[in-house]
Scaffold this motif. Sequence first.
Motif, PDB file in Angstrom:
ATOM      1  N   GLU A  18       0.835  -1.207   0.000  1.00  0.00           N
ATOM      2  CA  GLU A  18       0.000   0.000   0.000  1.00  0.00           C
ATOM      3  C   GLU A  18       0.866   1.252   0.000  1.00  0.00           C
ATOM      4  OE1 GLU A  18      -0.412  -2.310   2.683  1.00  0.00           O
ATOM      5  OE2 GLU A  18      -1.908  -3.443   1.555  1.00  0.00           O
ATOM      6  N   LYS A  20       3.974   1.447  -1.120  1.00  0.00           N
ATOM      7  CA  LYS A  20       4.624   1.528  -2.433  1.00  0.00           C
ATOM      8  C   LYS A  20       3.691   2.142  -3.459  1.00  0.00           C
ATOM      9  CE  LYS A  20       7.741  -2.426  -1.966  1.00  0.00           C
ATOM     10  NZ  LYS A  20       8.075  -3.754  -2.492  1.00  0.00           N
ATOM     11  N   GLU A  21       2.410   1.729  -3.438  1.00  0.00           N
ATOM     12  CA  GLU A  21       1.435   2.256  -4.396  1.00  0.00           C
ATOM     13  C   GLU A  21       1.211   3.748  -4.190  1.00  0.00           C
ATOM     14  OE1 GLU A  21      -2.074  -0.121  -4.099  1.00  0.00           O
ATOM     15  OE2 GLU A  21      -1.048  -1.942  -4.766  1.00  0.00           O
ATOM     16  N   VAL A  22       1.116   4.170  -2.932  1.00  0.00           N
ATOM     17  CA  VAL A  22       0.906   5.593  -2.641  1.00  0.00           C
ATOM     18  C   VAL A  22       2.106   6.410  -3.104  1.00  0.00           C
ATOM     19  CG1 VAL A  22       0.684   7.282  -0.774  1.00  0.00           C
ATOM     20  CG2 VAL A  22      -0.690   5.199  -0.731  1.00  0.00           C
ATOM     21  N   MET A  24       4.373   5.640  -5.414  1.00  0.00           N
ATOM     22  CA  MET A  24       4.440   5.663  -6.882  1.00  0.00           C
ATOM     23  C   MET A  24       3.370   6.578  -7.470  1.00  0.00           C
ATOM     24  SD  MET A  24       7.073   4.080  -7.668  1.00  0.00           S
ATOM     25  CE  MET A  24       6.882   4.069  -9.423  1.00  0.00           C
ATOM     26  N   SER A  25       2.187   6.589  -6.889  1.00  0.00           N
ATOM     27  CA  SER A  25       1.125   7.476  -7.352  1.00  0.00           C
ATOM     28  C   SER A  25       1.525   8.940  -7.183  1.00  0.00           C
ATOM     29  CB  SER A  25      -0.163   7.184  -6.588  1.00  0.00           C
ATOM     30  OG  SER A  25      -1.159   8.095  -6.933  1.00  0.00           O
ATOM     31  N   GLU A  26       2.098   9.259  -6.036  1.00  0.00           N
ATOM     32  CA  GLU A  26       2.554  10.628  -5.792  1.00  0.00           C
ATOM     33  C   GLU A  26       3.666  11.030  -6.756  1.00  0.00           C
ATOM     34  OE1 GLU A  26       1.400  12.985  -3.671  1.00  0.00           O
ATOM     35  OE2 GLU A  26      -0.237  11.603  -3.218  1.00  0.00           O
ATOM     36  N   ASN A  28       4.140   9.813  -9.775  1.00  0.00           N
ATOM     37  CA  ASN A  28       3.527   9.982 -11.094  1.00  0.00           C
ATOM     38  C   ASN A  28       2.792  11.313 -11.186  1.00  0.00           C
ATOM     39  OD1 ASN A  28       4.488   7.568 -12.127  1.00  0.00           O
ATOM     40  ND2 ASN A  28       2.694   6.420 -11.461  1.00  0.00           N
ATOM     41  N   SER A  29       2.097  11.696 -10.120  1.00  0.00           N
ATOM     42  CA  SER A  29       1.399  12.983 -10.113  1.00  0.00           C
ATOM     43  C   SER A  29       2.386  14.139 -10.204  1.00  0.00           C
ATOM     44  CB  SER A  29       0.561  13.123  -8.843  1.00  0.00           C
ATOM     45  OG  SER A  29      -0.428  12.134  -8.788  1.00  0.00           O
TER      46      SER A  29
END
Length: 58
Positions: A18, A20-22, A24-26, A28-29
């Motif tokens: 979870e 790692k996903e957060v 990576m999302s940040e 990418n944003s």
Amino acid sequence: MKKNPFKEIINDKDVPEEVKEVVMSELNSTNLLTDFADLFTLKFGSVFEDLIKNKKKK
């Protein structure tokens, strides 16, 4: 030689999926915002400058 305090704090080397996903999302944003800023500042100015130079030549 000094000991690394982070090695003493962080015992678990595996990061939860979870997190790692957060992260990576940040990232990418942030990358998307950087691309938009680049597009509308540097590249837009360059294109506008080229248009003005081409109109003066005609």
